[in-house]
Structures are given as structure tokens and as C-alpha cells.
Design an enzyme around this catalytic site. Structure first.
Site, PDB file in Angstrom:
ATOM      1  N   ASP A   1       0.839  -1.184   0.000  1.00  0.00           N
ATOM      2  CA  ASP A   1       0.000   0.000   0.000  1.00  0.00           C
ATOM      3  C   ASP A   1       0.884   1.248   0.000  1.00  0.00           C
ATOM      4  O   ASP A   1       1.870   1.330   0.742  1.00  0.00           O
ATOM      5  CB  ASP A   1      -0.887  -0.024   1.251  1.00  0.00           C
ATOM      6  CG  ASP A   1      -1.835   1.145   1.325  1.00  0.00           C
ATOM      7  OD1 ASP A   1      -2.765   1.199   0.519  1.00  0.00           O
ATOM      8  OD2 ASP A   1      -1.634   2.014   2.199  1.00  0.00           O
TER       9      ASP A   1
ATOM     10  N   GLU B   1       1.613   0.254  -4.910  1.00  0.00           N
ATOM     11  CA  GLU B   1       1.163   1.549  -5.411  1.00  0.00           C
ATOM     12  C   GLU B   1       2.340   2.513  -5.435  1.00  0.00           C
ATOM     13  O   GLU B   1       2.832   2.921  -4.381  1.00  0.00           O
ATOM     14  CB  GLU B   1       0.066   2.098  -4.499  1.00  0.00           C
ATOM     15  CG  GLU B   1      -1.209   1.288  -4.519  1.00  0.00           C
ATOM     16  CD  GLU B   1      -2.270   1.916  -3.636  1.00  0.00           C
ATOM     17  OE1 GLU B   1      -3.347   2.242  -4.147  1.00  0.00           O
ATOM     18  OE2 GLU B   1      -2.013   2.089  -2.431  1.00  0.00           O
TER      19      GLU B   1
END
Length: 878
Positions: free
Chosen positions: A483, A520
Site C-alpha cells: 500500500d 502503489e
């Protein structure tokens, strides 16, 4: 914010709350500033302090500690190495610690350290005083030895040793069995440890840490759990002295578990799935909402996953399954909405209001709020109190592996649920001011939504590596999705890769080189543009073999962005120009055509695997590289090799693909055509070079009733519905007001429109058509080019140029020709270079589930392919 940024779950989770609370937070911050100085000085190593004050001929600077003594400072300049290590401080004034005082550093750091500037003559009046940031000097003093330490519970010959890094603590003791056990401090590493007897096994414990706490400006005694905990009591109140190698925690067959064959990262086809969503509404599951639901082989959910695996899906990506801080773990403590939700109108406000009233205490949350990084979340376990959750997590991995699927964990090391004195703050109560990234004034950065961690600091970086390795070795996890990976240093993520690569089946029971890594790579916040370190962003990770999510083709396919005021902005798969809706946000027909053609170029770059050097003719007739195609001011192509960029059309963030298309397609669009456009949108990722991800249920037209941020929207809006008779989740009321109210005027008429609600025919046909495309992707080697050069040789867009058909992309890939026809009408694509070459519809589609695609045809003499509207057709050379 940059419109290219797609907030992850945690960021979206706090977005509305942070926005609403911002004025109050600013007032609190101002009040705190009035009471106490900020931490504007930074002690970056034992010899150097950076402080934005100008020394003068009549001033003297020093560090003072509540532990006694002062460390004299004198003006100096940062070295080249120091500027490289701290680029955001490169222009600040620097001060050298007097060599005679440097041996005082370790003692000083165990108290309250301030930097003082005073007059050097007269009464020595204090001119400036500030607290001091200490992560740099802690790393300099302790990291060389501490990096080698084995933290948490470690068993040798049945006896556990418990170790915690707390270099600034005055004292640390162990609370266990109602008694307090002293711990010994190692001066070189700052690690406190104690060894116990075999009778300590599985006993609850906490650390009693006495330390200076800057947030309350006093010495406090914290009773805190272990950051390296391997097991927990319910609701994470205590750690457990648990040995993950204990045979009692291994389910039958664990040691001999056979995994599905690994695929190269470039070929990974990934299904993103939330553990509770998967089974909570599945009446055929015996373990609804639990890890063990993945062992229910006859449940509807597991049957569907096996169908996807047979078609070519290779991984299930689980949303956070580590211990998180926002769900009561005991089911008896969880609440449920008290309304008759099924009886309410499809466009009612009452469903979201009712769900919202119990959201803080229900059993649902996405889980992007880490509490303990290396323990399975207790709310998914049959019994959250104790190490049973370890055994159940392992059984889940077994169940997925037996279904033909490898397992990816979504990991969130970029922030914690809290910092400071909050009861859910673990790291910051052990080493205050170290594990989190501090801004220049000493406040904790919150650009990710919450308290940002600092993996650039040695021991936070170590925690990331150690935690990932534990999940890989002890739980046989096959991949990790990071993340907000751009908030990590590139070096930290590469260290994870190196540590995993060292794992071998003979030594560790797993093949670390086969473990997938992606994340990400968004570029934003206080670390943006490599401000503090070389980030793990899209452009920086190219060539590492670690993939980053690519937003380029995703936006071109869907149209617009999740933060558009008008959600009806169209794209390639939502009718831009070829099937316009009534929104003025789409512009004039000429503007729509221009945008559509540029979107087609972005999709072509995506189909190449987002390669920077892939060369093709764009829709303006120019020969361009992928890196020369514009994406909101950035290069569309950034990858060096297939596998650097991960393609997707939807994920848990933002509206589901079906909901986005519902907003964007003309309201008159029949449900059958909406389903066809869904498959076409999914195909742009499925048939790309490189890895691709799809949100679970997207093949079943999954809806969250137009909710763009369902992180805390409960089971009502989030649950997966595997049986088409139960619908797809559409029309379950207006989505929660906090993140959707501005869109309610657009949502109301759609939620009651029968054309927007699919039936079994649309749901089952879309899923079957998608699986046909998966089969083609995973059986045709042309889709699996190993190098950028291979892609360049195999892939072309023969009709690209000034005469390209708006809404149609024709791709040639080796012996295949793929036509993406996003228009409502049948289209012909004449490829003169192929005239006389025999082609036929791919056998999977010719004998497949979609009767419409079976009407696609090829005329050999002219090389003309004819494809029905809203259809992707794959042709193969005979």
C-alpha cells in the site's frame, strides 16, 4: 491533490473525517504550539545537528538533556554524504557536536533533549529553544548492532527470549503472569531482552516502558504490546509468547503443502478479495466471514474461485489480514444494523444512515489501519483469543492453494492507526519520535491519511523486511502488495526483495524467488519527487522486477477520475464520443473525439505493458514512444520490461467498474449492453502484457450501490453475491453520505432505473465471457513476452494513425489479431498487410459462452475483420 493519485483504502477511510476535522485539528495544533516548543532541530548523527537558526558572533548553541549535561555545538557545513542522506535538509544551517561531548550522546538521548541558542556574553539570555528530532542519531549510534538483533519472541531449546528495541527508555520490564520481570539492556544495540522458561509458552505479556514522551512532555510508563508480536489476545490487549514453529499451530498437511505452479510476474492474473466480503453473505459457507470460509470446498464462493483458477487466474490478493485497529474482534462485541434494510427503496437514504450508526462497532472494515504487522487479524478467526488465528490463516492458505490459487497479502507499512499516547499506538510508545516520519517542525506527517511511518529509518525498515519474511516463511504467503509503496524508499523495497530471494525450499520451506511483489507507486506528500530519499514510485521501480499499479489505461478506459464533481465523464469503455451521455463535462463532439483518440493511445501503451520505449504510430500520425504519450503531464509509458506495470480497470478503491459505467453510460443503455461494456473494459487489462488485477466480483458485475469509498460501509454495501439470483449489489440504497452525497443527485434516478439493474442472464454471460478471455490470455504465449524487445517485435497497432476508427482499437500480436470495439455498432477493420492471410475467430471464443462474439468474421481477400458492437474479438492465424 494530484488527480493521478488514487487514494488507497486507508487514505479514503480518513478523507472525509480529516476534511471535516481539519479546522478543529488546526486549532488543537495551534493550542499545542502555544504550550510547547516544536522540534525544529534535527540530530542527524552523533556529530551533527541541523537547525534552521543563524549563529552569530555573540551567540552560543548547545544541546541540553534532562539526564544532565550539555553538548556544545559549533557552526559547520553538511558533507556531501549527509546532504545525500538528508536532501530535504541540505540548505539548512548545520552545527557540529563538540568532539569532547560526543560520548554523552547515548546518555542524553534517554532523557528530554532540547537545542538552545543563547547569548554568549552578559547574562547568557536564551534566544531560542526547541525540542530535537532524534531518529538520525539513534540510527547512527544503534542501527549497526540493532539490525542484527532477533526481536520479539525467539525460542531456543523450548525456552523463549523476548527482545524489544527501546534505546531511549529509562527502563523496560516484562509484565507476565501478574508479575514484573526485569529486562537487560544491550548498550551497543539499545535492545532490551529477557529469557524465560518453557512454562512461558503462549502466556500473555506486555512491556512496561518508562520513557520521555514528547507529546505529553513528561516521562511516562507505558504498558505496551510487542511490535514483533507473533500472536495476540482478543482485541490486541496483550502479546503472546508464541512459537510459530509449534506443531500445534500447523494444520494437517502444512509441512507438505503443494502449491500451484508459480508464474512469472508478467503473467500473474490476480483477483483482489476482502476476506469478509467473500463469504459473509454466502449461505452455502459454513464459516461466513472467516478465514475458514476458504476451506469450504462446496461453497458458492469457492466454486467460483476454482472456475477462475481453471480459466487462468493465478493469485488471490487478500485485503489487509494483519491485525488492524477498527473492528471488535469478538463477535459478541460486534453490532449489526437494526433496520429492515431489504424492505427499503433502492434510492432511499435510510440504508446508509442505518449502516453508519453501527459502523464503528460492526464486523466490517477494509483494515488499512495497522496495529500489529505480523499477526493475523482476530475478527476473521473463529476464536480471536490466542494463537488459533495462526492455524486458521494457514488453513486459508491451504484452501486457496488447493483451489489452484496462490495467495497475496495486502501490506500497509506506510502508516499506523495512531501515534503518540493513543492506546492503539504501539511503536511510538516504545521509541517516541522514531518510527514515524516527522515534518520540519516535529509534527507527525499524515499525507497517507494517518500517522506516516518512516521506513527510511533503519529499524522501521528492518521491521518491514522482518515482517514480510515472517509471513512468507511461517504462513507460506506467495506475494505482497505494498500500500502506498511510493512512501517507502526504493532501497527498502529492494531489501525486501533481497531477503525473500534468500529463502529456499530446503532451508525455509518456501521458494522466495517465486514470491510476487507489487505496489502503489504514487508520488505525493512530503516525500514527493524524491524529496527525502529515492522513492519506490512508478518511474523509480522500473526495471526492478517489482510492479507498480498503472493508472494510465485505467483512466482512459473508465473516463474521468474518482474525484470528478460530475461522475458522468466518459472514456473508451463508457461511450465517449461514440455513445455520448448528456453531461456537459464531456465537452463538444470535437473535444470528445480528440479525447477518445488520445485515450486509445493511452490504452495502446497499457497493452504494451506500459513500456517507455515501445514505439508505435499514435492517432495524430506521429511515430512515438510510450514515454512520449502524455498522461496529465507525465509520461504514459514508464516501464522498462513487461512486469514493471500492473494493469487494472478497477480495485477496491473508488466505484466498482460496474458502478462507474452506470454513471457514465447513457441512462438508456440496456443491462445487456452494460454487461458487454464491462467485459470490454476488463479485457484491456486482461489482454495486456504484464500482470493484471481485477476486483473480486467484477466479472459478476459487482456493484456497491455506487459507493466510491466503501471502507466502512458494512456488509450491506460490500458483501459479494455469488448467486445471480441475489443480484449484484446494485440498488441497495443511496451510498454513504460522507463520501458520496455530492453524487446523490446523479445516483437517485439510476438506482431506480430497471435498465441499470442486471439479471442472471447479464451476470452469468459477463462472467463466462471474461473467463474465455482469461483462457486466451493464459494459453497464448504471445501475451507473455519476456522482454521489451520481444514486445516491440510481436505487438503492433496496424490501423493506428490519423484514420483510426474512434472507439475501436485493432491490435496485432504475433499470430493473433485482437479487435476492441467499444462502439455500439458493428465495425469493420481492414488491415491491408494481412490480405490473403488466413485468420479465424479464436477457438475459445468460437466455441465459447458469448453468442455475439461468435458472429465476428474475417474476410481473407481484403484482410478485413468485422466485429459486433461492444465486443472484444480475438482472431488467430490458421
Amino acid at each position: 491533490m494530484n488527480r493521478t493519485l488514487r487514494r488507497t483504502a486507508a487514505a479514503l477511510a480518513a478523507l472525509a473525517l480529516c476534511t471535516a476535522a481539519a479546522p478543529a485539528a488546526r486549532q488543537q495544533s495551534a493550542a499545542a504550539s502555544a504550550k510547547a516548543p516544536t522540534a525544529a532541530a534535527q540530530w542527524i548523527d552523533r556529530s551533527t545537528v541541523v537547525w534552521k537558526v543563524e549563529p552569530g558572533d555573540s551567540t552560543a548553541e548547545e544541546l541540553r538533556s534532562s539526564r544532565g549535561g550539555a553538548l556544545r555545538l559549533s557552526p559547520t557545513s553538511l558533507t556531501g554524504a549527509q546532504k545525500a542522506a538528508y536532501p530535504h535538509l541540505a540548505s539548512f544551517p548545520a552545527f557540529a557536536v563538540d568532539p569532547r561531548d560526543r560520548d554523552k550522546a547515548a546518555t542524553a538521548l534517554r532523557g528530554h533533549v532540547t537545542a538552545v541558542q543563547q547569548e554568549s556574553t552578559g547574562d547568557h539570555r536564551v534566544l531560542r529553544r526547541t525540542d530535537v528530532q532524534i531518529p538520525g542519531v539513534l540510527d547512527d549510534l544503534y542501527a549497526p548492532a540493532a539490525r542484527r538483533a532477533h526481536l520479539g519472541p525467539v525460542f531456543r531449546d523450548g525456552r523463549p527470549t523476548l527482545s524489544v528495541w527501546a534505546p531511549t527508555a529509562e527502563s523496560v520490564a516484562l509484565e507476565l503472569d501478574g508479575r514484573t520481570v526485569p529486562m537487560r539492556r544491550d548498550a551497543a544495540s539499545g535492545v532490551w531482552s529477557v529469557t524465560g522458561g518453557a512454562d512461558w509458552r503462549d502466556k500473555p505479556y506486555r512491556y512496561r516502558v518508562r520513557v520521555w514522551a514528547p507529546t505529553v512532555r513528561k516521562v511516562v510508563t507505558h504498558k505496551v504490546t510487542d511490535p514483533y508480536a507473533t500472536a495476540l489476545t482478543a482485541d490486541s490487549t496483550h502479546s503472546l509468547v508464541t512459537d510459530l514453529a509449534d506443531p500445534k499451530l500447523a494444520p494437517a498437511g502444512w509441512a507438505s503443502l503443494k502449491k500451484p505452479k508459480a508464474v512469472p510476474e508478467r503473467d500473474a492474473r490476480i483477483e483482489e478479495l476482502h476476506i469478509r466480503d467473500f463469504s459473509i453473505a454466502d449461505r452455502t459457507s459454513a464459516h461466513r466471514g472467516q478465514y475458514l470460509a476458504f476451506t469450504d470446498r462446496r461453497s458458492d464462493g469457492m466454486k467460483h474461485l476454482r472456475e477462475l483458477a481453471r480459466a487462468g487466474t493465478s493469485y488471490v490478493h487478500l485485503l489487509p489480514a494483519f491485525d488492524f485497529g477498527t473492528v471488535p474482534e469478538r463477535r459478541s462485541d460486534q453490532t449489526e444494523p437494526g433496520c429492515a434494510l431489504d424492505s427499503l427503496p433502492a434510492d432511499s437514504e435510510e440504508q446508509q444512515s442505518c449502516v453508519g450508526r453501527t459502523a464503528a462497532k460492526d464486523g466490517f472494515n477494509w483494515g488499512y489501519d495497522p496495529l500489529h504487522y505480523t499477526v493475523p487479524e482476530g475478527s476473521y478467526a473463529a476464536d480471536p483469543d490466542g494463537p488459533a488465528r495462526t492455524r486458521e490463516f494457514r488453513r486459508m492458505v491451504q484452501g486457496l492453494n488447493r483451489a489452484g490459487l496462490r495467495t497475496v497479502m495486502d501490506v500497509v507499512y506506510n502508516h499506523t492507526v495512531a501515534s503518540g499516547q493513543d492506546p492503539t499506538s504501539v511503536l511510538d510508545r516504545i521509541v517516541p519520535g522514531y518510527y514515524h516520519r516527522l515534518l520540519d517542525d516535529g509534527t507527525v506527517a499524515t499525507s497517507t491519511c494517518c500517522a506516516n511511518t518512516a521506513p527510511e529509518h533503519a529499524m522501521m525498515g528492518k521491521l518491514v523486511v522482518d515482517s514480510v519474511v515472517t509471513w512468507a516463511r511461517q504462513y507460506k504467503v506467495d506475494g505482497f502488495r505494498f500500500d502506498l509503496m511510493g512512501h517507502h524508499p526504493k532501497a527498502n523495497i529492494l531489501a525486501v526483495r533481497t531477503a525473500l530471494d534468500a529463502l529456499t525450499p530446503a532451508k525455509d520451506g518456501v521458494d522466495g524467488k517465486a514470491i510476487l511483489l507489487y505496489g502503489e507507486g504514487w508520488n505525493f506528500g512530503e516525500v514527493a519527487n524524491d524529496a527525502r530519499f529515492v522513492q519506490a514510485t512508478q518511474k523509480n521501480m522500473a526495471g526492478t522486477g517489482i510492479a507498480t499499479f498503472s493508472d494510465r489505461a485505467r483512466d482512459a478506459v473508465r473516463g474521468g477520475g474518482p474525484f470528478d464533481e460530475d461522475p458522468r465523464v466518459q472514456g473508451f469503455a463508457s461511450g465517449l464520443y461514440t455513445d455520448p451521455n448528456s453531461s456537459p463535462a464531456n465537452g463538444t463532439p470535437d473535444q470528445q473525439k480528440s479525447r477518445l483518440l488520445h485515450s486509445q493511445d493511452l490504452i495502446k501503451v497499457g497493452l504494451s505493458g506500459n513500456l517507455a520505449d515501445f514505439t508505435f504510430t499514435d492517432t495524430t500520425g506521429h511515430r512515438v514512444k510510450g514515454s512520449e504519450v502524455d498522461y496529465n503531464g507525465s509520461p504514459a509509458g514508464y516501464a522498462r520490461a513487461p512486469g514493471d506495470a500492473l494493469a487494472y480497470a478497477d480495485a477496491h478503491d473508488n466505484e466498482t467498474l460496474y458502478d462507474a459505467l452506470t454513471y457514465k453510460l447513457p441512462a438508456r443503455t440496456p443491462a445487456a449492453d452494460r454487461a458487454r461494456m464491462q467485459v470490454l473494459a476488463m479485457a484491456t487489462a486482461t489482454l495486456s502484457q504484464g500482470p493484471a488485477l481485477s476486483q473480486a466480483g467484477t466479472d459478476l458485475l459487482r456493484s456497491k450501490s455506487l459507493d466510491r469509498n466503501s471502507f466502512d460501509s458494512g456488509d450491506w454495501f460490500n458483501a459479494l453475491h455469488w448467486r445471480c439470483q441475489d443480484g449484484n449489489g446494485f440498488g441497495r440504497g443511496l451510498p454513504p453520505a460522507a463520501d458520496n452525497k455530492a453524487k446523490w443527485p446523479y445516483a437517485r434516478p439510476l438506482l431506480t432505473d430497471p435498465a441499470a439493474r442486471p439479471g442472471c442472464a447479464e451476470i452469468t454471460s459477463a462472467s463466462a465471457a471474461y473467463r474465455d478471455l482469461l483462457r486466451i490470455r493464459t494459453t497464448e504465449k504471445a501475451f507473455s513476452q519476456a522482454t521489451a524487445e520481444g514486445v516491440q517485435r510481436a505487438l503492433s497497432f496496424p490501423l493506428s494513425g490519423t484514420g483510426e476508427t474512434p472507439g475501436v482499437i485493432t491490435m496485432r500480436l504475433g499470430d493473433l489479431v485482437v479487435v476492441f470495439n467499444a462502439t455500439p455498432d458493428r465495425r469493420t477493420q481492414a488491415v491491408a498487410d494481412l490480405a490473403g492471410t488466413p485468420y479465424a475467430l479464436h477457438p475459445v471464443q468460437a466455441h465459447g459462452a458469448d453468442p455475439t462474439v461468435r458472429t465476428a468474421s474475417y474476410e481473407r481477400s481484403s484482410g478485413t475483420f468485422t466485429v459486433p458492437g461492444r465486443t472484444v474479438a480475438v482472431f488467430t492465424r490458421r
